[in-house]
Design an enzyme around this catalytic site. Structure first.
Site, PDB file in Angstrom:
ATOM      1  N   SER A 173     -10.773  41.959 -43.705  1.00 50.08           N
ATOM      2  CA  SER A 173     -10.354  43.254 -43.156  1.00 50.08           C
ATOM      3  C   SER A 173      -9.847  44.228 -44.221  1.00 50.08           C
ATOM      4  CB  SER A 173      -9.362  43.094 -42.007  1.00 50.08           C
ATOM      5  OG  SER A 173      -8.384  42.161 -42.319  1.00 50.08           O
ATOM      6  N   HIS A 224      -4.450  45.674 -45.234  1.00 48.07           N
ATOM      7  CA  HIS A 224      -5.220  46.803 -44.689  1.00 48.07           C
ATOM      8  C   HIS A 224      -4.938  48.075 -45.480  1.00 48.07           C
ATOM      9  CE1 HIS A 224      -5.753  44.940 -40.389  1.00 48.07           C
ATOM     10  NE2 HIS A 224      -6.301  44.220 -41.346  1.00 48.07           N
TER      11      HIS A 224
END
Ligand SMILES: [Zn+2]
Length: 274
Positions: A173, A224
């Protein structure tokens, strides 16, 4: 007549077609344009669509490997949101990262952990995003630069979260946020109505996904943020495909990162098993 056909390559210096086995490029005179086979191997590896497919295959193959490494542990019943979750032991063997691995000096986990996933939903979600964003990033930067962006963002995401002290972490991610960051960088650099649309579209996706991360358990929000900044910065530095086509050196950099990643998996297995 019946000999091996002469392979044609794109010359690393002038970008024109030339013979792979020529001692000098017929157009610009560069010595050994084929670089003893390296030029054509890189051009095959970083062809259109090749990088997105290779990342997809690597993620799925390593997920299967992490299940097979400890099958009884992986099949232990958990909730529906944690279906088919490989054990920490299996993930650690394949190169899970985090402050713990970092403290032990296992730097290669910054690369390997990008390809590891914690359960079926985790990999499904990430592979869908990779297949959605990979072609878009390839379109505006090129396939080799896509791999450079993906790798740099994944690594920077984990550098951020390892530095702050997240003990164990895995997943693509951070790299996916990097692809979003690279699209935002493209939109900003391109400017105009189209650039503005791209910037808004991908910026909104990044924002929504980032906020979503705070409502789900076990999400590494630091990775992230780090990945997004990494993709934004890499996208800012790299040439855009519409301004300068990918060169031999873009492919060489991407190829070196691919070799380093594969070496990372070898090091992970080596330290776990030997
Ligand atoms: Zn040439």
């Amino acid at each position: 007549m019946f000999g091996r056909p002469t392979r044609t390559i794109v010359c690393p210096s002038c970008g024109r077609l030339t013979r792979a086995d020529a001692s000098e490029c017929l157009v610009c005179g560069r010595r050994r344009p084929g670089a003893w086979g390296l030029t054509s191997s890189l051009q095959k590896l970083f062809r259109s669509g090749g990088v997105t497919d290779a990342i997809t295959v690597a993620c799925i193959a390593l997920y299967v490997a992490s299940l097979v490494a400890d099958p009884l542990g992986a099949l232990r019943p958990r909730g529906p949101l944690d279906l088919l979750a490989p054990t920490s032991r299996a993930l650690d063997m394949l190169g899970m990262t985090g402050a713990f691995a970092w403290a032990e000096g296992r730097w290669w986990t910054l690369l390997t952990a990008v390809y590891l996933h914690g359960n079926l939903l985790h990999i499904l979600f990430n592979v869908l995003w990779i297949r959605q964003l990979g072609p878009a990033v390839e379109d505006v930067y090129g396939p080799a630069r896509l791999f450079v962006i993906y790798t740099a963002a994944g690594v920077l995401g984990f550098v951020a979260s390892n530095a702050i002290g997240v003990p164990f972490t895995i997943g693509a991610s951070g790299a996916i946020f990097g692809l979003l960051g690279a699209m935002v960088a493209y939109g900003r650099r391109r400017g105009g109505t189209f650039g503005g649309l791209v910037l808004r579209q991908y910026g909104q996706w990044a924002l929504v996904l980032f906020i979503l991360g705070f409502f789900m358990s076990g999400v590494n929000n630091l990775a992230h943020a780090g990945g997004f900044i990494g993709g934004l910065a890499t996208g800012w530095v790299l040439s855009l495909a519409e301004r300068r086509a990918e060169t031999f050196y873009d492919q060489l950099l991407a190829g070196a990162l691919a070799v380093l990643t594969i070496a990372g998996f070898a090091l992970a297995l080596w330290t776990a098993l030997v």
